[in-house]
Design a protein around this motif. Sequence first.
Motif, PDB file in Angstrom:
ATOM      1  N   THR A 287       0.826  -1.202   0.000  1.00  8.63           N
ATOM      2  CA  THR A 287       0.000   0.000   0.000  1.00  8.63           C
ATOM      3  C   THR A 287       0.866   1.260   0.000  1.00  8.63           C
ATOM      4  OG1 THR A 287      -1.779  -1.147   1.193  1.00  8.63           O
ATOM      5  CG2 THR A 287      -1.771   1.260   1.285  1.00  8.63           C
ATOM      6  N   VAL A 288       1.882   1.275   0.857  1.00  9.37           N
ATOM      7  CA  VAL A 288       2.727   2.460   0.975  1.00  9.37           C
ATOM      8  C   VAL A 288       3.501   2.730  -0.318  1.00  9.37           C
ATOM      9  CG1 VAL A 288       4.703   3.460   2.178  1.00  9.37           C
ATOM     10  CG2 VAL A 288       2.936   2.268   3.474  1.00  9.37           C
ATOM     11  N   PHE A 289       4.047   1.685  -0.931  1.00  4.22           N
ATOM     12  CA  PHE A 289       4.780   1.901  -2.181  1.00  4.22           C
ATOM     13  C   PHE A 289       3.844   2.296  -3.323  1.00  4.22           C
ATOM     14  CE2 PHE A 289       8.402  -0.454  -0.238  1.00  4.22           C
ATOM     15  CZ  PHE A 289       9.371   0.515  -0.477  1.00  4.22           C
ATOM     16  N   SER A 290       2.590   1.872  -3.268  1.00  3.18           N
ATOM     17  CA  SER A 290       1.617   2.340  -4.256  1.00  3.18           C
ATOM     18  C   SER A 290       1.453   3.856  -4.149  1.00  3.18           C
ATOM     19  CB  SER A 290       0.268   1.651  -4.050  1.00  3.18           C
ATOM     20  OG  SER A 290       0.369   0.258  -4.260  1.00  3.18           O
ATOM     21  N   LEU A 291       1.428   4.366  -2.914  1.00  3.23           N
ATOM     22  CA  LEU A 291       1.344   5.810  -2.694  1.00  3.23           C
ATOM     23  C   LEU A 291       2.602   6.516  -3.207  1.00  3.23           C
ATOM     24  CD1 LEU A 291      -0.074   5.858   0.959  1.00  3.23           C
ATOM     25  CD2 LEU A 291      -1.316   6.509  -1.111  1.00  3.23           C
ATOM     26  N   ILE A 292       3.755   5.968  -2.869  1.00  3.95           N
ATOM     27  CA  ILE A 292       5.014   6.598  -3.262  1.00  3.95           C
ATOM     28  C   ILE A 292       5.129   6.704  -4.779  1.00  3.95           C
ATOM     29  CG2 ILE A 292       7.527   6.264  -3.325  1.00  3.95           C
ATOM     30  CD1 ILE A 292       7.282   5.060  -0.493  1.00  3.95           C
ATOM     31  N   PHE A 293       4.753   5.639  -5.485  1.00  6.26           N
ATOM     32  CA  PHE A 293       4.901   5.620  -6.942  1.00  6.26           C
ATOM     33  C   PHE A 293       3.632   6.069  -7.672  1.00  6.26           C
ATOM     34  CE2 PHE A 293       8.276   2.547  -5.716  1.00  6.26           C
ATOM     35  CZ  PHE A 293       9.350   3.216  -6.299  1.00  6.26           C
ATOM     36  N   GLU A 294       2.681   6.627  -6.919  1.00  4.61           N
ATOM     37  CA  GLU A 294       1.476   7.232  -7.502  1.00  4.61           C
ATOM     38  C   GLU A 294       0.685   6.248  -8.358  1.00  4.61           C
ATOM     39  OE1 GLU A 294       2.147  11.129  -9.254  1.00  4.61           O
ATOM     40  OE2 GLU A 294       4.005  11.343  -8.105  1.00  4.61           O
ATOM     41  N   ARG A 295       0.483   5.054  -7.821  1.00  2.38           N
ATOM     42  CA  ARG A 295      -0.285   4.033  -8.530  1.00  2.38           C
ATOM     43  C   ARG A 295      -1.746   4.078  -8.088  1.00  2.38           C
ATOM     44  NH1 ARG A 295       2.037   3.469 -12.747  1.00  2.38           N
ATOM     45  NH2 ARG A 295       2.603   5.545 -12.014  1.00  2.38           N
ATOM     46  N   ASP A 296      -2.651   3.777  -8.980  1.00  2.00           N
ATOM     47  CA  ASP A 296      -4.012   3.444  -8.575  1.00  2.00           C
ATOM     48  C   ASP A 296      -3.955   2.068  -7.915  1.00  2.00           C
ATOM     49  OD1 ASP A 296      -5.448   5.717  -9.462  1.00  2.00           O
ATOM     50  OD2 ASP A 296      -5.358   4.989 -11.521  1.00  2.00           O
ATOM     51  N   PHE A 297      -4.722   1.887  -6.855  1.00  2.91           N
ATOM     52  CA  PHE A 297      -4.600   0.625  -6.117  1.00  2.91           C
ATOM     53  C   PHE A 297      -5.864   0.316  -5.329  1.00  2.91           C
ATOM     54  CE2 PHE A 297      -3.357   3.927  -3.166  1.00  2.91           C
ATOM     55  CZ  PHE A 297      -3.873   3.523  -1.943  1.00  2.91           C
ATOM     56  N   THR A 298      -5.975  -0.955  -4.970  1.00  4.37           N
ATOM     57  CA  THR A 298      -6.959  -1.435  -4.004  1.00  4.37           C
ATOM     58  C   THR A 298      -6.213  -2.165  -2.906  1.00  4.37           C
ATOM     59  OG1 THR A 298      -8.751  -1.702  -5.628  1.00  4.37           O
ATOM     60  CG2 THR A 298      -8.897  -3.003  -3.608  1.00  4.37           C
ATOM     61  N   ASN A 309      -4.214  -2.205  12.410  1.00  6.88           N
ATOM     62  CA  ASN A 309      -4.665  -0.960  11.788  1.00  6.88           C
ATOM     63  C   ASN A 309      -3.619  -0.312  10.895  1.00  6.88           C
ATOM     64  OD1 ASN A 309      -7.069  -1.167  13.282  1.00  6.88           O
ATOM     65  ND2 ASN A 309      -6.147  -0.101  15.022  1.00  6.88           N
ATOM     66  N   ARG A 310      -2.562  -1.026  10.583  1.00  3.60           N
ATOM     67  CA  ARG A 310      -1.445  -0.396   9.885  1.00  3.60           C
ATOM     68  C   ARG A 310      -1.853   0.209   8.539  1.00  3.60           C
ATOM     69  NH1 ARG A 310       2.751  -4.736   9.070  1.00  3.60           N
ATOM     70  NH2 ARG A 310       0.907  -6.061   8.956  1.00  3.60           N
ATOM     71  N   LYS A 311      -2.616  -0.540   7.763  1.00  7.83           N
ATOM     72  CA  LYS A 311      -3.000  -0.059   6.427  1.00  7.83           C
ATOM     73  C   LYS A 311      -4.002   1.088   6.504  1.00  7.83           C
ATOM     74  CE  LYS A 311      -3.774  -4.365   5.597  1.00  7.83           C
ATOM     75  NZ  LYS A 311      -4.101  -5.707   5.070  1.00  7.83           N
ATOM     76  N   SER A 312      -4.988   0.938   7.374  1.00  8.95           N
ATOM     77  CA  SER A 312      -5.979   2.008   7.491  1.00  8.95           C
ATOM     78  C   SER A 312      -5.356   3.283   8.047  1.00  8.95           C
ATOM     79  CB  SER A 312      -7.149   1.564   8.375  1.00  8.95           C
ATOM     80  OG  SER A 312      -6.714   1.235   9.672  1.00  8.95           O
ATOM     81  N   ASP A 313      -4.386   3.146   8.959  1.00 10.62           N
ATOM     82  CA  ASP A 313      -3.734   4.324   9.528  1.00 10.62           C
ATOM     83  C   ASP A 313      -2.980   5.124   8.471  1.00 10.62           C
ATOM     84  OD1 ASP A 313      -4.651   4.017  12.092  1.00 10.62           O
ATOM     85  OD2 ASP A 313      -2.889   2.953  12.819  1.00 10.62           O
ATOM     86  N   VAL A 314      -2.208   4.433   7.634  1.00 11.89           N
ATOM     87  CA  VAL A 314      -1.427   5.162   6.633  1.00 11.89           C
ATOM     88  C   VAL A 314      -2.329   5.775   5.571  1.00 11.89           C
ATOM     89  CG1 VAL A 314      -0.943   3.226   5.053  1.00 11.89           C
ATOM     90  CG2 VAL A 314       0.705   5.096   5.272  1.00 11.89           C
ATOM     91  N   LEU A 315      -3.432   5.103   5.225  1.00 17.53           N
ATOM     92  CA  LEU A 315      -4.344   5.660   4.224  1.00 17.53           C
ATOM     93  C   LEU A 315      -5.179   6.797   4.804  1.00 17.53           C
ATOM     94  CD1 LEU A 315      -5.476   2.470   2.296  1.00 17.53           C
ATOM     95  CD2 LEU A 315      -3.853   4.227   1.589  1.00 17.53           C
ATOM     96  N   ASN A 316      -5.524   6.693   6.065  1.00 13.08           N
ATOM     97  CA  ASN A 316      -6.235   7.789   6.718  1.00 13.08           C
ATOM     98  C   ASN A 316      -5.368   9.045   6.769  1.00 13.08           C
ATOM     99  OD1 ASN A 316      -8.554   8.800   8.352  1.00 13.08           O
ATOM    100  ND2 ASN A 316      -6.991   8.914   9.956  1.00 13.08           N
ATOM    101  N   MET A 317      -4.069   8.851   6.893  1.00  5.53           N
ATOM    102  CA  MET A 317      -3.117   9.946   6.966  1.00  5.53           C
ATOM    103  C   MET A 317      -3.160  10.821   5.706  1.00  5.53           C
ATOM    104  SD  MET A 317       0.955   9.464   7.712  1.00  5.53           S
ATOM    105  CE  MET A 317       1.253   8.557   6.190  1.00  5.53           C
ATOM    106  N   VAL A 318      -3.458  10.208   4.558  1.00  2.92           N
ATOM    107  CA  VAL A 318      -3.501  10.957   3.298  1.00  2.92           C
ATOM    108  C   VAL A 318      -4.913  11.063   2.724  1.00  2.92           C
ATOM    109  CG1 VAL A 318      -1.112  10.445   2.699  1.00  2.92           C
ATOM    110  CG2 VAL A 318      -2.918   8.863   1.975  1.00  2.92           C
ATOM    111  N   GLY A 319      -5.909  10.614   3.508  1.00  2.00           N
ATOM    112  CA  GLY A 319      -7.291  10.757   3.074  1.00  2.00           C
ATOM    113  C   GLY A 319      -7.731   9.782   2.007  1.00  2.00           C
TER     114      GLY A 319
END
Length: 370
Positions: A287-298, A309-319
């Motif tokens: 999930t985090v590398f998808s954000l870094i490399f600006e990928r569309d992702f699920t 909560n690791r994944k939800s926390d990082v995604l909540n951080m960027v909305g």
Amino acid sequence: MKYGILTYHFANNYGAMLQCYALKTAIQNLGHDAIVINYISDKQFDNNSLYRRKQGIKGFVKNILLIPFNSGRKKRKLSFDDFRKKYLGCTQYRINNETDLKKYIEENGFNDMISGSDQVWNPDVFDFDSAFFFPFRVSAKKIGYAVSLGTANDNQLKPYKKWIDDFDIITVREPKSALIINQVTNRKVTSVVDPVLLLSQNSWRTLVPRKKTNKLLCYFVKEEALQDKIKRAKELASKLNLEIVIVNLRITKQNLSEKILYDLNPIEFLTELANAEYVYTDSFHGTVFSLIFERDFTTVISNTEVGDNRKSDVLNMVGLNQRIKNIDNSSDVLENIDYEAINIKMETIRNRSNTLLNSFLTDETNGEDI
């Protein structure tokens, strides 16, 4: 100034390897010297070996079942060893117990010792080791950077309270971890980003070539409902008219019926992800590398996935919490991500964490109440 890093650098796992690389690189980018301590307990060594030696009948059966995959697994191990040698520069000899670790720290005159990141304080993981708490007195300052407790609770952490209290600075990766440490020690700690987010996309691109692909990359790290995840990913790939590529370092029964890549080295993995048209993953670092490399992702979660909560926390951080989907609706086509606003948030968060890290290393803050 000399800084030592103690983390899960030895696991042949993309997240563990790349977070270690990122933390060392970030410290060096701040103008400091960082050394990755080659600490690997006997249990950790066995758990990450090609063949299980100390897990009885269960380990013996696993070894037999893995025989058809030996060639790829050996290739993977050698490639991870090469990455460690080239990019981590670990101490040459292995340390396997707390007594020798304490001796090494004292003899080499480290100014600071850093525990983290990844799930270094999670007693729930199979090869957990109390050495990540530095359970001894040394002259070096003790720092916890982006410590994650994973699924651990306060009761599991209480036996280590004495040594947590001995840390000069503690930062955590997830808000939940901050609450638990506060319950155990009454210390207020701040959250910072996982080390891979300390580096910009441009920094990661020094390792990863650009190439045009028409792929949906699946990256899985969990065994739960893997067959269902693959089914939904195929449905999504069909809807998007993309070629599907599946990466999973864990050998499972799905390897017998699916084409699954399990021997990519860390740079090959990053290359696949960074250049994919779409990413479908159950992984935090995926999930985090998808954000870094600006990928569309699920980001897919299973019905049994609780307490993490690791994944939800990082995604909540960027909305972007809407990118998390339960398996049942994970083949839904989601809107393309507008990364212009996301990148501004990530840059702000990255700069804050790098500034904090530098202040820890230069004794400008005590890491509490930030």
